[in-house]
Design a protein around this motif. Structure first.
Motif, PDB file in Angstrom:
ATOM      1  N   CYS A 265      -4.932  -0.970  -4.756  1.00 54.32           N
ATOM      2  CA  CYS A 265      -4.644  -2.338  -4.313  1.00 54.32           C
ATOM      3  C   CYS A 265      -3.187  -2.547  -3.925  1.00 54.32           C
ATOM      4  CB  CYS A 265      -5.023  -3.333  -5.415  1.00 54.32           C
ATOM      5  SG  CYS A 265      -6.790  -3.363  -5.822  1.00 54.32           S
ATOM      6  N   PHE A 266      -2.259  -2.033  -4.728  1.00 53.02           N
ATOM      7  CA  PHE A 266      -0.847  -2.337  -4.501  1.00 53.02           C
ATOM      8  C   PHE A 266      -0.169  -1.416  -3.493  1.00 53.02           C
ATOM      9  CE2 PHE A 266      -1.731  -4.779  -8.232  1.00 53.02           C
ATOM     10  CZ  PHE A 266      -0.863  -5.856  -8.166  1.00 53.02           C
ATOM     11  N   SER A 267      -0.935  -0.486  -2.927  1.00 56.22           N
ATOM     12  CA  SER A 267      -0.405   0.353  -1.848  1.00 56.22           C
ATOM     13  C   SER A 267      -0.511  -0.345  -0.498  1.00 56.22           C
ATOM     14  CB  SER A 267      -1.164   1.676  -1.789  1.00 56.22           C
ATOM     15  OG  SER A 267      -2.551   1.440  -1.554  1.00 56.22           O
ATOM     16  N   ARG A 268      -1.155  -1.492  -0.460  1.00 57.15           N
ATOM     17  CA  ARG A 268      -1.345  -2.205   0.809  1.00 57.15           C
ATOM     18  C   ARG A 268      -0.011  -2.650   1.391  1.00 57.15           C
ATOM     19  NH1 ARG A 268      -6.953  -3.009   1.239  1.00 57.15           N
ATOM     20  NH2 ARG A 268      -7.838  -1.467  -0.211  1.00 57.15           N
ATOM     21  N   GLU A 269       0.004  -2.899   2.687  1.00 56.57           N
ATOM     22  CA  GLU A 269       1.266  -3.138   3.398  1.00 56.57           C
ATOM     23  C   GLU A 269       1.873  -4.495   3.116  1.00 56.57           C
ATOM     24  OE1 GLU A 269       2.979  -3.016   7.990  1.00 56.57           O
ATOM     25  OE2 GLU A 269       0.992  -2.205   7.525  1.00 56.57           O
ATOM     26  N   THR A 270       1.067  -5.518   2.916  1.00 59.09           N
ATOM     27  CA  THR A 270       1.590  -6.867   2.717  1.00 59.09           C
ATOM     28  C   THR A 270       1.087  -7.451   1.401  1.00 59.09           C
ATOM     29  OG1 THR A 270      -0.270  -8.004   3.790  1.00 59.09           O
ATOM     30  CG2 THR A 270       1.539  -7.226   5.221  1.00 59.09           C
TER      31      THR A 270
END
Length: 382
Positions: free
Chosen positions: A246-251
């Motif tokens: 989840c926290f690897s997403r760009e925004t």
């Protein structure tokens, strides 16, 4: 400042020890050892003296009471100054970043005994030490986004180097970690039971050499290894795969969307807590925090600290920071009115302004003192 105030200020930090081992004890237990300008000034002076004294072989950092250090004394620093008056706080903040840099590049071994709460500025003091000792009482957090600020004091350097995207999780949600999880995610180096702290201190008092290998061997005689803490650190190990997903997403918006999809699948409470945190926290701070952490992954500590100063300079004049401090620390209604109030209303142009180097008549960029053992840039752990 009158004589009584000077005496009290001197008592807020205690310096003691023998010729070889010096101890720096934060001594404001009723205030959770929160930092004041006087405390930082005293520590900076003494730590410089200890570093240049050839007889000093080891320095120990610790706190008196239930906290190592809960951070800067925001109530004291910001309670009597309106938005925009950065100069009233600039000297304190610059000294705080300089002392963090000094500790990270210190020429003598540093042992931080982190028994209790460690947040914000307290993390700046302890996370840059060579040896970071935690106990079952340790509670770590970087909760700055909850008051309209951003994790600083080098957090974009030490959080971004945690495994995977665990640093983004901690920085964006302000989640609290216990000592065993700090060992598991490599925020700390050693764990021992608090009842044995006095035994460790007594042993450290007898150190007569700055040999880090020998000190590490000494610490291992009193501390527990990762294998002994597997059950206690289940929090970290069981959640890292989902956190990375989840926290690897760009925004921030994409991170929130991924968490909401995950909540539909698993219904884990910690995922719901993360969602609620992101939805209630300052939208502008979240976006600044994510960008700072992503930049910090590839930068030196010097670059990270310089950016911390720039962001804090800009934040000091913002509505959100003073509104967050009001709602969480003064009025305590816990109902801050963020501007903008939603993530989608915070544009890239708004965020860009917080990263523009300080160059005006009121202030100037952070100037760190030259150090022979400066921290070079290093890629993060992915």
């Amino acid at each position: 400042m009158n004589q009584q105030q000077q005496q009290q200020q001197q008592q807020d930090v205690v310096f003691e020890g023998n010729s070889c081992v010096k101890k720096v004890t934060l001594n404001r237990p009723r205030k959770l050892n929160s930092l004041t300008y006087g405390m930082v000034s005293q520590m900076l002076k003494k730590l410089n003296e200890f570093e240049t004294d050839p007889s000093v072989k080891l320095v120990i950092l610790k706190g008196n009471g239930k906290a190592f250090c809960s951070g800067g004394d925001i109530v004291d620093l910001y309670g009597h100054s309106p938005p925009g008056q950065w100069r009233l706080k600039e000297s304190f903040y610059k000294k705080q970043l300089i002392i963090d840099y000094l500790l990270a590049t210190y020429k003598k071994p540093l042992v931080a005994l982190i028994n209790g709460i460690v947040m914000g500025g307290g993390a700046g003091l302890s996370m840059h030490a060579k040896f970071k000792i935690v106990t079952e009482n340790t509670v770590f957090a970087m909760p700055e986004v909850a008051i309209g600020h951003v994790p600083d004091v080098g957090a974009s350097h030490f959080l971004s180097r945690l495994p995977g995207y665990f640093g983004e999780y901690l920085g964006l949600t302000g989640t609290r970690l216990r000592g065993a999880d700090m060992i598991a995610c490599e925020l700390a180096t050693h764990f021992l039971l608090s009842k044995d702290l006095h035994l460790l201190e007594n042993a450290l008092d007898k150190v007569t050499s700055s040999d880090t290998a020998a000190i590490s061997q000494l610490l291992s005689k009193f501390t527990l290894g990762k294998n002994d803490l597997k059950e206690q650190s289940a929090y970290y190990t069981s959640r890292l795969p989902i956190i990375n997903k989840c926290f690897s997403r760009e925004t921030v918006e994409d991170i929130l969307l991924a968490l909401e999809k995950q909540a539909e699948i698993g219904k884990e409470k910690w995922v719901v807590d993360a969602i609620n945190s992101l939805k209630s926290t300052c939208p502008t701070s979240l976006k600044i925090c994510l960008r700072s952490l992503r930049e910090g992954r590839w930068q030196s500590l010097e670059q990270c600290l310089a950016r911390d100063y720039t962001i804090s300079y800009r934040t000091a004049a913002s509505h959100d920071f003073y509104e967050g401090v009001r709602a969480m620390l003064f009025d305590k209604d816990k109902n801050p009115k963020w501007q903008p109030s939603k993530l989608e209303l915070v544009t890239e142009e708004m965020i860009d302004q917080y990263f523009v180097e300080v160059k005006d008549d009121k202030s100037e960029p952070l100037r760190l003192p030259p150090r022979s053992n400066s921290i070079v840039a290093a890629t993060s752990k992915l």
